[in-house]
Design a protein around this motif. Structure first.
Motif, mmCIF file in Angstrom:
data_model
loop_
_atom_site.group_PDB
_atom_site.id
_atom_site.type_symbol
_atom_site.label_atom_id
_atom_site.label_comp_id
_atom_site.label_asym_id
_atom_site.label_seq_id
_atom_site.Cartn_x
_atom_site.Cartn_y
_atom_site.Cartn_z
ATOM 1 N N THR A 195 0.128 65.348 67.364
ATOM 2 C CA THR A 195 0.074 66.307 67.211
ATOM 3 C C THR A 195 1.670 67.060 67.133
ATOM 4 O O THR A 195 2.065 66.669 67.405
ATOM 5 N N ASP A 196 1.642 67.542 66.020
ATOM 6 C CA ASP A 196 2.826 68.353 65.691
ATOM 7 C C ASP A 196 2.912 69.563 66.219
ATOM 8 O O ASP A 196 4.416 70.589 65.858
ATOM 9 N N ARG A 197 1.858 69.724 66.736
ATOM 10 C CA ARG A 197 1.762 71.639 66.392
ATOM 11 C C ARG A 197 1.402 71.984 68.235
ATOM 12 O O ARG A 197 1.108 71.081 68.973
ATOM 13 N N LYS A 237 13.991 80.501 58.068
ATOM 14 C CA LYS A 237 14.155 79.725 58.076
ATOM 15 C C LYS A 237 12.963 78.759 57.797
ATOM 16 O O LYS A 237 12.927 78.641 59.407
ATOM 17 N N VAL A 238 11.969 78.308 56.820
ATOM 18 C CA VAL A 238 11.079 77.389 57.078
ATOM 19 C C VAL A 238 11.211 75.874 56.734
ATOM 20 O O VAL A 238 11.583 76.609 56.094
ATOM 21 N N ILE A 239 11.528 75.273 57.650
ATOM 22 C CA ILE A 239 11.912 73.530 56.742
ATOM 23 C C ILE A 239 10.286 72.760 56.774
ATOM 24 O O ILE A 239 9.482 72.628 57.350
ATOM 25 N N PRO A 240 10.561 72.315 55.687
ATOM 26 C CA PRO A 240 8.914 71.889 56.130
ATOM 27 C C PRO A 240 9.197 70.559 56.671
ATOM 28 O O PRO A 240 9.958 69.759 56.702
ATOM 29 N N ILE A 241 8.130 69.656 57.134
ATOM 30 C CA ILE A 241 8.002 68.918 58.244
ATOM 31 C C ILE A 241 8.322 67.422 57.524
ATOM 32 O O ILE A 241 9.319 66.684 58.207
ATOM 33 N N PHE A 246 10.364 76.750 63.396
ATOM 34 C CA PHE A 246 8.988 76.288 63.695
ATOM 35 C C PHE A 246 8.406 77.870 63.702
ATOM 36 O O PHE A 246 8.058 78.287 64.809
ATOM 37 N N GLY A 247 8.358 78.774 63.077
ATOM 38 C CA GLY A 247 8.032 80.298 62.797
ATOM 39 C C GLY A 247 6.664 80.390 62.300
ATOM 40 O O GLY A 247 5.304 78.698 62.690
ATOM 41 N N ASP A 248 5.729 81.218 62.736
ATOM 42 C CA ASP A 248 3.976 81.292 62.683
ATOM 43 C C ASP A 248 3.790 80.633 61.202
ATOM 44 O O ASP A 248 2.219 79.962 61.377
ATOM 45 N N ASP A 249 4.516 80.724 60.518
ATOM 46 C CA ASP A 249 4.211 80.323 59.310
ATOM 47 C C ASP A 249 4.198 78.485 58.764
ATOM 48 O O ASP A 249 4.566 78.350 57.864
ATOM 49 N N TYR A 250 5.134 77.747 59.320
ATOM 50 C CA TYR A 250 5.614 76.710 59.488
ATOM 51 C C TYR A 250 4.566 75.590 58.827
ATOM 52 O O TYR A 250 3.420 75.586 59.332
ATOM 53 N N ALA A 251 4.059 74.694 58.520
ATOM 54 C CA ALA A 251 3.628 73.909 57.322
ATOM 55 C C ALA A 251 3.748 72.457 58.237
ATOM 56 O O ALA A 251 4.160 71.632 58.402
ATOM 57 N N PHE A 252 3.055 72.851 59.247
ATOM 58 C CA PHE A 252 2.713 71.506 60.106
ATOM 59 C C PHE A 252 1.619 70.655 58.823
ATOM 60 O O PHE A 252 1.121 71.084 58.185
ATOM 61 N N LEU A 253 1.692 69.113 59.601
ATOM 62 C CA LEU A 253 0.888 68.388 59.185
ATOM 63 C C LEU A 253 -0.606 68.593 58.158
ATOM 64 O O LEU A 253 -1.233 69.082 60.276
ATOM 65 N N PRO A 254 -1.004 68.500 57.514
ATOM 66 C CA PRO A 254 -2.457 68.686 56.890
ATOM 67 C C PRO A 254 -3.210 67.406 58.237
ATOM 68 O O PRO A 254 -2.960 66.475 58.558
ATOM 69 N N ARG A 255 -4.695 67.895 58.577
ATOM 70 C CA ARG A 255 -4.782 66.911 59.341
ATOM 71 C C ARG A 255 -6.016 65.375 58.835
ATOM 72 O O ARG A 255 -5.142 64.347 59.376
#
Length: 363
Positions: free
Chosen positions: A48-50, A2-6, A64-73
């Motif tokens: 950073t949120d990473r 399950k991936v939840i957008p930030i 927060f898996g490997d394909d989690y959508a972190f904030l763009p720069r």
């Protein structure tokens, strides 16, 4: 997985673009006092949120898996924007700035930000890290003006630590980072252990034994209901009084006075002079009445509590031409209206509410 957008994990208020009447806010430079008489003294800045860890109490891998959508720069505050906000807070009485994340050492050129912030008069600059990048970065951070670091370490048992960070990092990597920080003069170093009953509480005595006589300050933090994804349960909280009692049976302790008003850690020193420990008891012994902290998120939201559900948008002001007086007015309005005391009123119902993730605004 399950991936939840930030965006779903970090709700915020509409932009604070409506600036208060200057006559209604404290004069420039005057200390800010909230509705409970607390002054703002500590600013925590997430850069950073990473993170390279997936700790079970902060960034569990199933969310927060490997394909989690972190904030763009482009959505992250620039160093110049961060400095501008930090300077305004310093003018309002902030005396300590802590750089957090995610893992702050993943932010490219973070030492340049440290150098910029270190020029603020009378402000201590600190940083919280998981430690694994310190061997190659500690000296650069010290040279930039960083005063000290806090390192997270939740177990000494290597297999247990790898399970808790869920990224297969060994304990030795963190211990090497602590040694590098010591060599660079980034002390006194604080080592934070989040204690989760039934998970790592069996390592309490080992941690105490290891860090006695080290000159480092080991602190035990109660497992907290931060965010919405760590599966917090009250029966997994080990009260700090039990931690102190367990260590006292091995190495007698005595209470020590706080270093300053509003210090969140309760201090205990070893009677034989081997150093000290601290306990942070947000769940069982709330310290809301003396909390002087405010948090700036990675993309410019102000949060007045670690357990907040919403923030206040400064990034829009920073990027749409607002002058310092206008931004200061919003800062004053946010702090003066602050009434947070979450840990004093925590219930099963509040614990179940969706709150900002710790990885998003720092601890």
């Amino acid at each position: 997985m399950k991936v939840i957008p930030i965006q779903q994990l970090a709700p915020s208020n509409a932009p604070d673009t409506e600036v208060p009447d200057p006559a209604s806010r404290p004069a420039p430079g005057e200390a800010l006092v909230d509705r409970r008489g607390r002054e703002v003294r500590d600013l925590r800045i997430s850069v950073t949120d990473r993170c390279n860890f997936r700790c079970v109490y902060c960034m569990p891998r199933e969310v927060f898996g490997d394909d989690y959508a972190f904030l763009p720069r482009r959505e992250l505050l620039s160093f110049e924007e961060i400095l501008r906000v930090a300077r305004l807070f310093a003018e309002r009485g902030v005396r300590k700035i802590r750089i957090t994340g995610g893992e702050p050492l993943l932010r490219k050129d973070v030492e340049r930000l440290i150098e910029m912030l270190a020029r603020l008069d009378g402000v201590e600059i600190t940083l919280t890290t998981n430690g694994v990048l310190l061997p190659r970065m500690a000296q650069r951070l010290a040279d930039a003006g960083l005063h000290r670091v806090t390192v997270s370490l939740d177990a000494l048992d290597d297999a247990l630590f790898r399970r808790m960070n869920d990224a297969d990092y060994p304990v030795e990597k963190v211990l090497e980072g602590i040694d590098a920080a010591r060599a660079a003069g980034l002390g006194p170093i604080k080592v934070n252990m989040v204690v989760k009953r039934g998970t790592n509480d069996g390592d309490i005595e080992a941690m105490a034994t290891h860090f006695r006589h080290s000159g480092h300050i080991l602190r035990f933090i109660e497992f907290m209901d931060v965010g919405a994804s760590n599966g917090w349960k009250m029966d997994e909280v080990l009260p700090s009084r039990e931690v102190v009692a367990r260590i006292d049976r091995l190495f007698p302790l005595e209470p020590a006075d706080p270093n300053y008003v509003g210090e969140v850690a309760e201090r205990w020193r070893y009677k034989d002079g081997a150093g000290e420990i601290g306990v942070i008891s947000s769940v069982t012994q709330a310290f809301c009445s003396s909390c002087t902290r405010i948090r700036l998120s990675t993309e410019g939201q102000l949060y007045t509590c670690l357990f907040a559900q919403q923030g206040h948008d400064l990034r829009t002001l920073l990027r749409t031409g607002a002058d310092d007086a206008q931004i200061d007015a919003v800062i004053a309005r946010v702090w003066n209206g602050r009434d947070d005391r979450y840990s004093e009123i925590r219930t099963a119902a509040t614990a179940a509410q969706r709150k900002i993730e710790m990885s998003y605004i720092g601890g």
